[in-house]
Design a protein around this motif. Structure first.
Motif, PDB file in Angstrom:
ATOM      1  N   SER A   1      11.405 -11.622  -7.928  1.00  0.00           N
ATOM      2  CA  SER A   1      10.395 -12.523  -7.370  1.00  0.00           C
ATOM      3  C   SER A   1       9.476 -13.057  -8.465  1.00  0.00           C
ATOM      4  O   SER A   1       9.334 -12.445  -9.521  1.00  0.00           O
ATOM      5  N   PRO A   2       8.811 -14.195  -8.219  1.00  0.00           N
ATOM      6  CA  PRO A   2       7.984 -14.839  -9.221  1.00  0.00           C
ATOM      7  C   PRO A   2       6.517 -14.421  -9.131  1.00  0.00           C
ATOM      8  O   PRO A   2       6.110 -13.748  -8.180  1.00  0.00           O
ATOM      9  N   TRP A   3       5.728 -14.883 -10.088  1.00  0.00           N
ATOM     10  CA  TRP A   3       4.314 -14.523 -10.121  1.00  0.00           C
ATOM     11  C   TRP A   3       3.464 -15.392  -9.209  1.00  0.00           C
ATOM     12  O   TRP A   3       2.351 -15.023  -8.868  1.00  0.00           O
ATOM     13  N   ASN A   4       3.948 -16.569  -8.792  1.00  0.00           N
ATOM     14  CA  ASN A   4       3.062 -17.493  -8.098  1.00  0.00           C
ATOM     15  C   ASN A   4       2.793 -17.104  -6.637  1.00  0.00           C
ATOM     16  O   ASN A   4       1.717 -17.353  -6.124  1.00  0.00           O
ATOM     17  N   ASP A   5       3.773 -16.507  -5.970  1.00  0.00           N
ATOM     18  CA  ASP A   5       3.592 -15.994  -4.600  1.00  0.00           C
ATOM     19  C   ASP A   5       4.064 -14.545  -4.590  1.00  0.00           C
ATOM     20  O   ASP A   5       5.156 -14.230  -4.099  1.00  0.00           O
TER      21      ASP A   5
ATOM     22  N   PHE B   1      16.881 -14.778  -6.228  1.00  0.00           N
ATOM     23  CA  PHE B   1      15.962 -15.050  -7.332  1.00  0.00           C
ATOM     24  C   PHE B   1      15.122 -16.277  -7.010  1.00  0.00           C
ATOM     25  O   PHE B   1      15.641 -17.286  -6.525  1.00  0.00           O
ATOM     26  N   THR B   2      13.836 -16.205  -7.283  1.00  0.00           N
ATOM     27  CA  THR B   2      12.961 -17.374  -7.242  1.00  0.00           C
ATOM     28  C   THR B   2      12.301 -17.496  -8.603  1.00  0.00           C
ATOM     29  O   THR B   2      11.695 -16.537  -9.099  1.00  0.00           O
ATOM     30  N   GLY B   3      12.430 -18.689  -9.209  1.00  0.00           N
ATOM     31  CA  GLY B   3      11.859 -18.880 -10.537  1.00  0.00           C
ATOM     32  C   GLY B   3      12.360 -20.165 -11.158  1.00  0.00           C
ATOM     33  O   GLY B   3      12.799 -21.095 -10.464  1.00  0.00           O
ATOM     34  N   SER B   4      12.341 -20.211 -12.454  1.00  0.00           N
ATOM     35  CA  SER B   4      12.662 -21.434 -13.182  1.00  0.00           C
ATOM     36  C   SER B   4      14.157 -21.713 -13.182  1.00  0.00           C
ATOM     37  O   SER B   4      14.985 -20.805 -13.039  1.00  0.00           O
ATOM     38  N   ASN B   5      14.500 -22.973 -13.404  1.00  0.00           N
ATOM     39  CA  ASN B   5      15.908 -23.343 -13.516  1.00  0.00           C
ATOM     40  C   ASN B   5      16.564 -22.713 -14.722  1.00  0.00           C
ATOM     41  O   ASN B   5      17.737 -22.324 -14.671  1.00  0.00           O
ATOM     42  N   ALA B   6      15.820 -22.598 -15.817  1.00  0.00           N
ATOM     43  CA  ALA B   6      16.399 -22.022 -17.032  1.00  0.00           C
ATOM     44  C   ALA B   6      16.860 -20.597 -16.783  1.00  0.00           C
ATOM     45  O   ALA B   6      17.989 -20.216 -17.139  1.00  0.00           O
ATOM     46  N   VAL B   7      16.018 -19.790 -16.152  1.00  0.00           N
ATOM     47  CA  VAL B   7      16.391 -18.396 -15.876  1.00  0.00           C
ATOM     48  C   VAL B   7      17.447 -18.342 -14.780  1.00  0.00           C
ATOM     49  O   VAL B   7      18.421 -17.578 -14.876  1.00  0.00           O
ATOM     50  N   GLY B   8      17.279 -19.142 -13.733  1.00  0.00           N
ATOM     51  CA  GLY B   8      18.261 -19.141 -12.652  1.00  0.00           C
ATOM     52  C   GLY B   8      19.645 -19.505 -13.138  1.00  0.00           C
ATOM     53  O   GLY B   8      20.641 -18.873 -12.747  1.00  0.00           O
TER      54      GLY B   8
END
Length: 486
Positions: free
Chosen positions: A146-150, A223-230
């Motif tokens: 999960s990401p930091w924004n939510d 996964f939720t996050g950036s396209n680069a990592v995804g």
């Protein structure tokens, strides 16, 4: 400073190394620390998840529903404490953090209901005296990133349905915001979730990435996050039979047509753009305005933006929170500098907050004179930055919306129902709004984007169960038909 622990095999665990958690409103002193687990600890978490899944998939769905419902109750009882920690580690306003906390409880309650529902379909069989049906089964151990924004609602959105369906999970919260995810895990643990069904791994991703992603027991990764990592995860899974659910980037657009209610549109666009300081995947970052109303709409928009009040999320008067970290603040400021160098005009904002030098603040920014070739129009910024562009007519507006690698969310403001429904049909994105902010929070609404914004598996609603379950077809021969009776 509080010391928190990770969850593995039903026990709260620590390690010899620690990660500091900072408040983005003032990064001078840590507010908490969490364990920096090692690769061996991750492997141990998968050991526990494998055993947890073997038991959980056989657990009565009514018992699963009870545990999820009790966990929701605990989150509601602890909402004030949890929301305060979300604000402290993420920076969002206390109103936003409270809403996120209560929505996390909604996810648990909603999927507790699904655990009780039917899980298959009776089908006709061409053969006489046969009964055929399908049944849905859990797929196994799922890695949740999960990401930091939510930091609370995203784990809830992912974990509630997969647990309701009978899967087990290894959960990696974002390094910057681990406290919210640990609150979620504690509620489930205290509600009686069996050991090993949910395991929370805190740590530095670079140090545990191989153990996290390469374990052969993984059945799926969400996964939720950036396209680069995804995309890096997707490539890593290319030759493995592992499902991947990705909620990735966006460059969301709102269209203001010439017949729109301009004051209402300006208020809605500001809410959609600057909530959480623009750090939402559905945040509006492009506004496409019909040329005849461009000047008036811009005037109204700038006035609304300049009324925002920046400050710590814990201050009830704050309407614009800080960004998540010094690194992210600096990245947004660099994007703004490049936009100005490319020819964009700063209509308001465009700088950091010198009154709060120890916080991660960037003033809410509106850019004009933006062209489609500029990076600020095409690339995700994930901050309080809004780019404006004038076009002429409906067709040009839809073309501008769809001229993007992304396809998560779009909105249109119009009084004409024909234009509204045409826009819904022609916008190439997964979420469409008419005369309101972009959708995404309601637990029963399928959520996810097209193109580079996501993968084929949606989140939320019934759709999400397609990711965490598999379908089995069962045919039963009932024996020879009885002879006809005279």
């Amino acid at each position: 400073m509080r010391t928190l622990q990770a969850l593995s095999g039903g026990e709260w665990v620590a390690s010899g190394d620690w990660i500091d958690v900072l408040d983005p409103a003032d990064v001078r002193a840590p507010i908490a620390r969490v364990p920096a687990l090692a690769a061996k600890d991750v492997t141990r978490a998968y050991d526990h998840a494998e055993r947890g899944f073997a038991a959980w998939k056989r657990t009565s769905p009514f018992e699963r529903a009870r545990i999820l419902t009790d966990a929701a109750r605990l989150i509601r009882e602890r909402a004030e404490e949890i929301a305060a920690d979300v604000t402290a580690e993420n920076g969002k306003t206390i109103t936003e953090a409270t809403g996120e906390t209560l929505k996390a409880a909604d996810f648990l309650e909603y999927y507790a209901g699904y655990a009780r529902q039917g899980y298959g379909t009776l089908l006709h069989d061409v053969r006489p005296n046969h009964r055929t049906h399908t049944q849905r089964e859990p797929i196994g151990v799922i890695l949740v990133i999960s990401p930091w924004n939510d930091p609370l609602i995203t784990p809830a959105r992912k974990l509630a349905p997969l647990l309701a369906a009978g899967n087990a999970a290894v959960f990696k919260p974002a390094t910057e915001t681990p406290m919210a995810g640990l609150h979620f895990a504690r509620a489930l643990h205290d509600a009686g979730l069996p050991a090993g069904v949910l395991n929370v791994v805190t740590g530095r991703t670079a140090e545990i990435e191989e153990a996290l992603l390469d374990d052969p027991r993984i059945a799926g990764i969400t996964f939720t996050g950036s396209n680069a990592v995804g995309n890096r995860i997707r490539r890593r899974l290319a030759d493995r039979n592992v499902r991947f659910q990705g909620e990735l980037g966006g460059k969301n657009a709102s269209v203001v047509l010439r017949d729109a209610d301009l004051p209402a549109a300006a208020k809605a666009v500001v809410a959609a753009s600057f909530g959480q300081a623009g750090q939402r995947c559905t945040a509006t970052s492009r506004v496409i305005v019909d040329q005849p109303v461009y000047a008036e709409f811009t005037r109204l928009l700038v006035a609304e933006v300049e009324a925002l009040r920046a400050g710590p999320g814990s201050d009830p008067e704050t309407t614009l929170c800080p960004l998540s970290s010094p690194k992210h603040r600096d990245s947004v400021l660099a994007d703004l500098r490049r936009a100005v160098e490319a020819g964009a005009t700063v209509l308001t904002g465009g700088r950091d907050d010198t009154e709060r030098p120890h916080g991660c603040f960037v003033g809410p920014t509106v850019l004009g004179e933006v062209t489609p070739e500029m990076a600020i129009w095409r690339e995700e910024v994930f901050g309080p930055v809004l780019a404006l562009r004038a076009v002429t007519g409906f067709d040009a507006a839809v073309e501008a919306v769809n001229d993007s690698d992304f396809g998560l969310a779009a909105a249109v403001f119009t009084r004409d129902l024909v234009s509204a429904y045409r826009f819904a049909d022609e916008a190439e994105c997964g979420q469409v709004a008419v005369n309101t902010t972009t959708t995404g929070w309601d637990v029963h609404l399928p959520f996810g984007g097209f193109r580079d914004s996501g993968t084929g598996y949606k989140e939320q609603g019934e759709e999400v169960l397609r990711f965490s379950t598999r379908v089995k077809t069962v045919a039963v021969h009932l024996g020879a038909a009885e002879p006809a009776r005279g």
